[in-house]
Write a protein that holds these residues in place. Structure first.
Motif, PDB file in Angstrom:
ATOM      1  N   ASP A  10       0.853  -1.191   0.000  1.00 43.75           N
ATOM      2  CA  ASP A  10       0.000   0.000   0.000  1.00 43.75           C
ATOM      3  C   ASP A  10       0.889   1.240   0.000  1.00 43.75           C
ATOM      4  O   ASP A  10       0.920   2.009  -0.949  1.00 43.75           O
ATOM      5  CB  ASP A  10      -0.923  -0.023   1.212  1.00 43.75           C
ATOM      6  CG  ASP A  10      -1.835   1.193   1.265  1.00 43.75           C
ATOM      7  OD1 ASP A  10      -2.096   1.779   0.201  1.00 43.75           O
ATOM      8  OD2 ASP A  10      -2.294   1.545   2.364  1.00 43.75           O
ATOM      9  N   HIS A  11       1.677   1.398   1.075  1.00 48.34           N
ATOM     10  CA  HIS A  11       2.562   2.558   1.183  1.00 48.34           C
ATOM     11  C   HIS A  11       3.956   2.085   1.562  1.00 48.34           C
ATOM     12  O   HIS A  11       4.115   1.212   2.419  1.00 48.34           O
ATOM     13  CB  HIS A  11       2.052   3.533   2.249  1.00 48.34           C
ATOM     14  CG  HIS A  11       2.982   4.670   2.513  1.00 48.34           C
ATOM     15  ND1 HIS A  11       3.075   5.763   1.677  1.00 48.34           N
ATOM     16  CD2 HIS A  11       3.892   4.876   3.510  1.00 48.34           C
ATOM     17  CE1 HIS A  11       3.996   6.585   2.143  1.00 48.34           C
ATOM     18  NE2 HIS A  11       4.504   6.084   3.248  1.00 48.34           N
ATOM     19  N   VAL A  12       4.963   2.648   0.913  1.00 50.29           N
ATOM     20  CA  VAL A  12       6.356   2.299   1.182  1.00 50.29           C
ATOM     21  C   VAL A  12       7.170   3.565   1.387  1.00 50.29           C
ATOM     22  O   VAL A  12       7.087   4.504   0.586  1.00 50.29           O
ATOM     23  CB  VAL A  12       6.968   1.490   0.007  1.00 50.29           C
ATOM     24  CG1 VAL A  12       8.441   1.182   0.287  1.00 50.29           C
ATOM     25  CG2 VAL A  12       6.190   0.206  -0.228  1.00 50.29           C
ATOM     26  N   ASP A  13       7.921   3.597   2.487  1.00 47.27           N
ATOM     27  CA  ASP A  13       8.958   4.621   2.620  1.00 47.27           C
ATOM     28  C   ASP A  13      10.279   3.919   2.906  1.00 47.27           C
ATOM     29  O   ASP A  13      10.365   2.692   2.809  1.00 47.27           O
ATOM     30  CB  ASP A  13       8.611   5.668   3.692  1.00 47.27           C
ATOM     31  CG  ASP A  13       8.434   5.074   5.081  1.00 47.27           C
ATOM     32  OD1 ASP A  13       9.107   4.069   5.401  1.00 47.27           O
ATOM     33  OD2 ASP A  13       7.622   5.614   5.854  1.00 47.27           O
ATOM     34  N   LEU A  14      11.313   4.642   3.242  1.00 46.25           N
ATOM     35  CA  LEU A  14      12.636   4.041   3.387  1.00 46.25           C
ATOM     36  C   LEU A  14      12.781   3.174   4.626  1.00 46.25           C
ATOM     37  O   LEU A  14      13.716   2.367   4.720  1.00 46.25           O
ATOM     38  CB  LEU A  14      13.715   5.130   3.392  1.00 46.25           C
ATOM     39  CG  LEU A  14      13.890   5.873   2.061  1.00 46.25           C
ATOM     40  CD1 LEU A  14      14.964   6.945   2.188  1.00 46.25           C
ATOM     41  CD2 LEU A  14      14.240   4.900   0.939  1.00 46.25           C
TER      42      LEU A  14
ATOM     43  N   ASN B 234       9.672   1.771   6.492  1.00 45.10           N
ATOM     44  CA  ASN B 234       8.526   0.900   6.753  1.00 45.10           C
ATOM     45  C   ASN B 234       7.609   0.811   5.542  1.00 45.10           C
ATOM     46  O   ASN B 234       7.672   1.668   4.634  1.00 45.10           O
ATOM     47  CB  ASN B 234       7.718   1.417   7.956  1.00 45.10           C
ATOM     48  CG  ASN B 234       8.485   1.284   9.261  1.00 45.10           C
ATOM     49  OD1 ASN B 234       8.674   0.179   9.743  1.00 45.10           O
ATOM     50  ND2 ASN B 234       8.928   2.409   9.803  1.00 45.10           N
ATOM     51  N   SER B 235       6.774  -0.213   5.567  1.00 48.75           N
ATOM     52  CA  SER B 235       5.797  -0.405   4.494  1.00 48.75           C
ATOM     53  C   SER B 235       4.492  -0.913   5.086  1.00 48.75           C
ATOM     54  O   SER B 235       4.470  -1.503   6.177  1.00 48.75           O
ATOM     55  CB  SER B 235       6.318  -1.416   3.465  1.00 48.75           C
ATOM     56  OG  SER B 235       7.560  -1.014   2.930  1.00 48.75           O
ATOM     57  N   THR B 236       3.416  -0.698   4.364  1.00 43.93           N
ATOM     58  CA  THR B 236       2.123  -1.261   4.741  1.00 43.93           C
ATOM     59  C   THR B 236       1.579  -2.039   3.550  1.00 43.93           C
ATOM     60  O   THR B 236       2.007  -1.855   2.414  1.00 43.93           O
ATOM     61  CB  THR B 236       1.122  -0.167   5.144  1.00 43.93           C
ATOM     62  OG1 THR B 236       0.969   0.759   4.047  1.00 43.93           O
ATOM     63  CG2 THR B 236       1.608   0.580   6.376  1.00 43.93           C
ATOM     64  N   TRP B 237       0.619  -2.929   3.851  1.00 47.37           N
ATOM     65  CA  TRP B 237       0.155  -3.868   2.841  1.00 47.37           C
ATOM     66  C   TRP B 237      -1.202  -3.482   2.292  1.00 47.37           C
ATOM     67  O   TRP B 237      -2.014  -2.854   2.982  1.00 47.37           O
ATOM     68  CB  TRP B 237       0.085  -5.289   3.407  1.00 47.37           C
ATOM     69  CG  TRP B 237       1.184  -5.666   4.333  1.00 47.37           C
ATOM     70  CD1 TRP B 237       1.072  -6.280   5.543  1.00 47.37           C
ATOM     71  CD2 TRP B 237       2.594  -5.461   4.127  1.00 47.37           C
ATOM     72  NE1 TRP B 237       2.305  -6.475   6.098  1.00 47.37           N
ATOM     73  CE2 TRP B 237       3.268  -5.984   5.255  1.00 47.37           C
ATOM     74  CE3 TRP B 237       3.361  -4.882   3.097  1.00 47.37           C
ATOM     75  CZ2 TRP B 237       4.642  -5.954   5.392  1.00 47.37           C
ATOM     76  CZ3 TRP B 237       4.742  -4.843   3.230  1.00 47.37           C
ATOM     77  CH2 TRP B 237       5.373  -5.377   4.361  1.00 47.37           C
ATOM     78  N   LYS B 238      -1.455  -3.919   1.062  1.00 48.42           N
ATOM     79  CA  LYS B 238      -2.785  -3.795   0.487  1.00 48.42           C
ATOM     80  C   LYS B 238      -3.781  -4.635   1.272  1.00 48.42           C
ATOM     81  O   LYS B 238      -3.414  -5.532   2.029  1.00 48.42           O
ATOM     82  CB  LYS B 238      -2.776  -4.268  -0.975  1.00 48.42           C
ATOM     83  CG  LYS B 238      -2.287  -3.248  -1.983  1.00 48.42           C
ATOM     84  CD  LYS B 238      -2.457  -3.812  -3.396  1.00 48.42           C
ATOM     85  CE  LYS B 238      -1.965  -2.820  -4.436  1.00 48.42           C
ATOM     86  NZ  LYS B 238      -2.059  -3.384  -5.812  1.00 48.42           N
ATOM     87  N   GLU B 239      -5.041  -4.379   1.025  1.00 50.61           N
ATOM     88  CA  GLU B 239      -6.085  -5.187   1.634  1.00 50.61           C
ATOM     89  C   GLU B 239      -6.149  -6.539   0.926  1.00 50.61           C
ATOM     90  O   GLU B 239      -5.469  -6.788  -0.068  1.00 50.61           O
ATOM     91  CB  GLU B 239      -7.442  -4.469   1.549  1.00 50.61           C
ATOM     92  CG  GLU B 239      -7.983  -4.294   0.151  1.00 50.61           C
ATOM     93  CD  GLU B 239      -7.492  -3.029  -0.553  1.00 50.61           C
ATOM     94  OE1 GLU B 239      -8.122  -2.641  -1.553  1.00 50.61           O
ATOM     95  OE2 GLU B 239      -6.468  -2.450  -0.125  1.00 50.61           O
ATOM     96  N   LEU B 240      -7.002  -7.419   1.484  1.00 44.35           N
ATOM     97  CA  LEU B 240      -7.224  -8.718   0.846  1.00 44.35           C
ATOM     98  C   LEU B 240      -7.881  -8.534  -0.515  1.00 44.35           C
ATOM     99  O   LEU B 240      -8.660  -7.599  -0.704  1.00 44.35           O
ATOM    100  CB  LEU B 240      -8.141  -9.590   1.728  1.00 44.35           C
ATOM    101  CG  LEU B 240      -7.589 -10.060   3.050  1.00 44.35           C
ATOM    102  CD1 LEU B 240      -8.703 -10.746   3.859  1.00 44.35           C
ATOM    103  CD2 LEU B 240      -6.423 -11.001   2.860  1.00 44.35           C
ATOM    104  N   PRO B 241      -7.565  -9.444  -1.442  1.00 43.53           N
ATOM    105  CA  PRO B 241      -6.663 -10.601  -1.349  1.00 43.53           C
ATOM    106  C   PRO B 241      -5.225 -10.293  -1.755  1.00 43.53           C
ATOM    107  O   PRO B 241      -4.361 -11.148  -1.683  1.00 43.53           O
ATOM    108  CB  PRO B 241      -7.291 -11.580  -2.351  1.00 43.53           C
ATOM    109  CG  PRO B 241      -7.837 -10.681  -3.429  1.00 43.53           C
ATOM    110  CD  PRO B 241      -8.317  -9.434  -2.725  1.00 43.53           C
TER     111      PRO B 241
END
Length: 408
Positions: A255-259, A261-268
């Motif tokens: 979903d979001h990436v910086d130098l 940390n990152s976050t994930w998309k929703e399912l699936p």
């Protein structure tokens, strides 16, 4: 019985092998593909080939529609509540490993139990061995009867309040046993455990309903159900998948990436890192269309008739040992012929144009339970006929003669 017109839809079946018309009896390893599936994959590459979810151009939009359309077909095919519960994978093996690596390693600890059977394919055994080694959990096995069936009372005794996961095949790829999954799931849930079902050998051959079975995870492969190789499905209940971490990281699943940390998309999509198996999904969608057009009830009934005919035919052959139950079995027969090694047996059958599988079938513990090193296996699907069984029986008699057995 399904008519012979079905066979006309499978181009590969219309060839000679070693001077004989091909009799393909290895569908438990991989099924053959109807022309509609072959053409769907060809059409994707000829007209729609592009990456999905990213491009705004026409090809990208068409590819995305085809890929996500296939997910919708899968969800309806197995009666999942939502497309969010359908994760595309490389196959059954990958799907099981996702659950073992992401879910099981997070919830299991020393003193917990993982319940299996000795009939499991290595793909539904080795991942749980690794979980046990990593977490200190204990592997337990539901006892099997002499024909390979499991009794509900033994399931009740084996699953306890310490059980965290039950991992079991719906249909054995060696014995043809059809396990009572709905009842096993109820017992697992009553004890606070989750259940994963290996559906590789069930999904192509019978209707499966996730909401009726109430399994927590279900894994299957496209190539065993008239689809392409390299595509499979992990079904998981949404609440469980939401709380699981992905095990592959990279493009597509973020979903979001910086130098830092990152976050994930929703399912699936959080479980589908990298460029997905687009053509495979398109082919799987076409395979589902084909199977629904034929009818899963028709396929199941056809296979029951074929395997019944085959059991009656093969069990009359002297020196032939057949493994598994005599009734309530799926469309395969595993056997040995006297002291002829299964590889030698399969070689002679191949010379007669009859293709069977030989070896341990990725079930070495089950081979030891049967007290054999390996077996031969004939597995049937919607395109097989009684004439195929007759050819197999005749080839087995020729094999006996070749190895010096008296023909009786």
């Amino acid at each position: 019985m399904i008519t012979s017109q079905i066979r006309e839809l499978f181009p590969i079946l219309h060839q000679d092998i070693n001077g004989h018309p091909l009799v393909y009896l290895d569908s438990a390893a991989t099924s053959q593909k109807p022309i509609s599936v072959i053409e769907a994959v060809k059409r994707y590459y000829e007209l729609d080939n592009a990456n999905v979810h990213r491009g705004v151009h026409t090809l990208g939009s068409r590819a995305t529609d085809a890929y996500e359309g296939a997910r919708e077909k899968v969800a309806r095919f197995i009666n999942a509540k939502s497309t969010e519960e359908i994760i595309f994978t490389r196959g059954t093996t990958t799907a099981i490993n996702i659950v073992a690596s992401s879910y099981a390693r997070a919830v299991c600890k020393e003193g917990d139990e993982i319940v299996l059977t000795a009939m499991e394919h290595h793909s539904n055994l080795i991942p749980w061995q690794q979980v046990a080694k990593a977490t200190g959990a204990t592997l337990k096995y539901i006892p099997m009867q002499s024909d390979g069936n499991v009794l509900i009372e033994d399931v009740e005794k084996t699953i306890t309040a310490n059980t965290k996961i039950v991992a079991i095949t719906y249909v054995s790829n060696v014995l043809g046993v059809v396990n009572p999954i709905k009842q096993i799931a109820e017992i697992a849930h009553r004890n606070g455990a989750k259940i994963l079902v290996d559906g590789a050998q069930s999904t192509p051959h019978m209707k499966v309903d996730m909401q009726d079975l109430d399994c927590d995870f279900y894994a299957f492969s496209g190539h065993k159900m008239c689809g392409p190789t390299g595509i499979g499905v992990l079904y998981g209940k949404k609440a469980l998948l939401n709380n699981m971490e992905p095990i592959e990281f990279g493009g597509e699943m973020i979903d979001h990436v910086d130098l830092e940390n990152s976050t994930w998309k929703e399912l699936p999509w959080k479980f589908e890192g990298g460029t997905p198996i687009i053509a495979g999904a398109v082919g799987l969608g076409a395979a589902i269309d084909f199977l629904l057009d034929v009818g899963l009830d028709n396929i199941e009934q056809h296979e029951k008739q074929i395997v019944s005919y085959a059991m009656n035919k093969l069990t009359t052959i002297e020196d032939l040992s057949v493994y598994g139950p005599t009734s309530n079995r799926s469309g395969l027969i595993t056997f040995n012929l006297g002291d002829v090694h299964p590889h030698d047996l399969a070689t002679v059958l191949d010379a007669e144009g009859v293709a069977v599988r030989a070896g341990h079938h990725c079930c070495q513990p089950l081979m030891r339970w049967l007290n054999v090193s390996s077996t031969a296996r004939a597995s049937f699907y919607l395109y097989n006929t009684e004439e195929d069984v007759d050819r197999l029986a005749l080839a087995l008699l020729k094999t006996k003669e070749y190895f010096g057995y008296a023909i009786r």
